[in-house]
Motif scaffolding. Sequence first.
Motif, mmCIF file in Angstrom:
data_model
loop_
_atom_site.group_PDB
_atom_site.id
_atom_site.type_symbol
_atom_site.label_atom_id
_atom_site.label_comp_id
_atom_site.label_asym_id
_atom_site.label_seq_id
_atom_site.Cartn_x
_atom_site.Cartn_y
_atom_site.Cartn_z
ATOM 1 N N THR A 81 17.649 2.457 -18.925
ATOM 2 C CA THR A 81 17.454 1.451 -19.971
ATOM 3 C C THR A 81 18.762 1.173 -20.695
ATOM 4 O OG1 THR A 81 15.161 2.190 -20.310
ATOM 5 C CG2 THR A 81 16.157 0.894 -22.068
ATOM 6 N N ALA A 82 19.050 -0.098 -20.924
ATOM 7 C CA ALA A 82 20.201 -0.522 -21.728
ATOM 8 C C ALA A 82 19.675 -1.327 -22.908
ATOM 9 C CB ALA A 82 21.157 -1.363 -20.898
ATOM 10 N N ILE A 83 20.002 -0.889 -24.127
ATOM 11 C CA ILE A 83 19.542 -1.590 -25.324
ATOM 12 C C ILE A 83 20.741 -1.979 -26.177
ATOM 13 C CG2 ILE A 83 17.263 -0.514 -25.364
ATOM 14 C CD1 ILE A 83 18.221 1.457 -27.388
ATOM 15 N N LYS A 84 20.553 -3.045 -26.970
ATOM 16 C CA LYS A 84 21.645 -3.558 -27.794
ATOM 17 C C LYS A 84 21.091 -3.956 -29.152
ATOM 18 C CE LYS A 84 23.384 -7.617 -26.776
ATOM 19 N NZ LYS A 84 24.172 -8.693 -26.123
ATOM 20 N N SER A 85 21.807 -3.586 -30.220
ATOM 21 C CA SER A 85 21.442 -3.972 -31.578
ATOM 22 C C SER A 85 22.646 -4.628 -32.238
ATOM 23 C CB SER A 85 21.013 -2.748 -32.398
ATOM 24 O OG SER A 85 19.901 -2.108 -31.801
ATOM 25 N N ASP A 86 22.406 -5.621 -33.097
ATOM 26 C CA ASP A 86 23.476 -6.334 -33.790
ATOM 27 C C ASP A 86 23.521 -5.936 -35.259
ATOM 28 O OD1 ASP A 86 24.423 -7.831 -31.629
ATOM 29 O OD2 ASP A 86 22.840 -9.313 -31.872
ATOM 30 N N TYR A 87 24.666 -5.426 -35.707
ATOM 31 C CA TYR A 87 24.884 -5.070 -37.106
ATOM 32 C C TYR A 87 26.040 -5.891 -37.654
ATOM 33 C CZ TYR A 87 22.178 -0.804 -36.097
ATOM 34 O OH TYR A 87 21.212 0.085 -35.726
ATOM 35 N N ASP A 88 25.761 -6.949 -38.404
ATOM 36 C CA ASP A 88 26.810 -7.765 -39.022
ATOM 37 C C ASP A 88 27.909 -8.124 -38.031
ATOM 38 O OD1 ASP A 88 25.489 -7.611 -41.477
ATOM 39 O OD2 ASP A 88 26.509 -5.738 -42.000
ATOM 40 N N ASN A 89 27.539 -8.770 -36.951
ATOM 41 C CA ASN A 89 28.459 -9.234 -35.912
ATOM 42 C C ASN A 89 29.110 -8.111 -35.112
ATOM 43 O OD1 ASN A 89 28.052 -11.978 -36.634
ATOM 44 N ND2 ASN A 89 29.514 -11.736 -38.319
ATOM 45 N N GLU A 127 28.182 -5.019 -32.274
ATOM 46 C CA GLU A 127 27.130 -4.588 -31.359
ATOM 47 C C GLU A 127 27.104 -3.071 -31.234
ATOM 48 O OE1 GLU A 127 27.587 -6.390 -27.552
ATOM 49 O OE2 GLU A 127 27.020 -8.388 -28.245
ATOM 50 N N PHE A 128 25.878 -2.529 -31.199
ATOM 51 C CA PHE A 128 25.680 -1.120 -30.884
ATOM 52 C C PHE A 128 24.927 -1.072 -29.562
ATOM 53 C CE2 PHE A 128 23.033 2.859 -31.605
ATOM 54 C CZ PHE A 128 24.045 3.710 -31.200
ATOM 55 N N ASN A 129 25.571 -0.511 -28.534
ATOM 56 C CA ASN A 129 24.989 -0.443 -27.192
ATOM 57 C C ASN A 129 24.626 0.986 -26.844
ATOM 58 O OD1 ASN A 129 25.491 -3.301 -26.130
ATOM 59 N ND2 ASN A 129 27.528 -2.711 -26.852
ATOM 60 N N VAL A 130 23.451 1.154 -26.271
ATOM 61 C CA VAL A 130 22.973 2.469 -25.854
ATOM 62 C C VAL A 130 22.478 2.376 -24.420
ATOM 63 C CG1 VAL A 130 21.311 4.325 -26.260
ATOM 64 C CG2 VAL A 130 22.294 3.090 -28.199
ATOM 65 N N ASP A 190 28.150 2.982 -27.624
ATOM 66 C CA ASP A 190 29.388 2.538 -28.257
ATOM 67 C C ASP A 190 29.074 1.541 -29.366
ATOM 68 O OD1 ASP A 190 29.851 -0.396 -27.177
ATOM 69 O OD2 ASP A 190 29.263 0.804 -25.447
ATOM 70 N N PHE A 191 29.966 1.508 -30.363
ATOM 71 C CA PHE A 191 29.827 0.616 -31.512
ATOM 72 C C PHE A 191 31.202 0.081 -31.870
ATOM 73 C CE2 PHE A 191 29.518 -0.006 -36.213
ATOM 74 C CZ PHE A 191 28.549 -1.004 -36.200
ATOM 75 N N ASP A 201 21.750 5.206 -36.626
ATOM 76 C CA ASP A 201 20.543 5.839 -36.107
ATOM 77 C C ASP A 201 20.221 5.255 -34.735
ATOM 78 O OD1 ASP A 201 18.173 7.125 -35.700
ATOM 79 O OD2 ASP A 201 17.053 6.054 -37.239
ATOM 80 N N THR A 202 20.099 6.103 -33.721
ATOM 81 C CA THR A 202 19.865 5.654 -32.348
ATOM 82 C C THR A 202 18.383 5.557 -31.991
ATOM 83 O OG1 THR A 202 19.907 7.894 -31.411
ATOM 84 C CG2 THR A 202 22.022 6.757 -31.651
ATOM 85 N N LYS A 203 17.492 5.827 -32.943
ATOM 86 C CA LYS A 203 16.055 5.823 -32.635
ATOM 87 C C LYS A 203 15.599 4.442 -32.168
ATOM 88 C CE LYS A 203 13.194 5.740 -36.041
ATOM 89 N NZ LYS A 203 12.451 6.169 -37.241
ATOM 90 N N PRO A 204 14.932 4.338 -30.978
ATOM 91 C CA PRO A 204 14.503 3.028 -30.490
ATOM 92 C C PRO A 204 13.207 2.557 -31.149
ATOM 93 C CG PRO A 204 13.873 4.717 -28.918
ATOM 94 C CD PRO A 204 14.651 5.412 -30.017
#
Length: 197
Positions: free
Chosen positions: A81-89, A91-94, A126-127, A183-186
């Motif tokens: 699984t590859a997930i991505k979150s956006d924090y104020d422009n 990216e946090f990729n897991v 990575d962030f 926090d890496t919790k999905p």
Amino acid sequence: MNNLKRLIITSAFFALVGFTASGQNPISYGIKGGLNYGATGEYFDALSFNRSNPDKNIGYHIGVFGKMGDEIYLRPEFVYTAIKSDYDNAEFNVRKIDVPILVGVQLIDHLSVFAGPAMQFILDSDFRGIDIDNIRHKFRVGFNFGIAVNFDTIGIDLRYERGFDNNEASFKEENQGRYSRIDTKPNHLILSVSLTL
């Protein structure tokens, strides 16, 4: 260690239920893939002391599964699984390996519901271009539940994935003396298409 013991007991319970239910029913296996929609947890910026929650984003997954039983079934999966979150422009990729152990019940023809624990092992993250390798717990347990529609060899399922508790990573950003935390919790909706081989 206590989490590992709970994981083993929970997995053994679901496996026992599934095997008991499956009886002499055939065993099948196949491949699956699809999209995730959601985000990870809160980000704390140590420089500004600001906290922010991410915008939800789309990721993907691909893997294999097995299925034992029919009206009541056990379905273990092994998924990248590859997930991505956006924090104020930013990216946090897991990237992680998920191993759900699901028990399902067929409600009517082609339609079933399922639930079960999901073991998660974080491969890397990575962030803002910074590799984060000091996540507090790279191995965690979450929970999946959802609904599935199956037509012969093709299946479609929609599920919700949630981590049980926070799992922070701390890291030092460029020109910053303090450690920020994320926090890496999905917390995801997952849409999958599967093919029984």
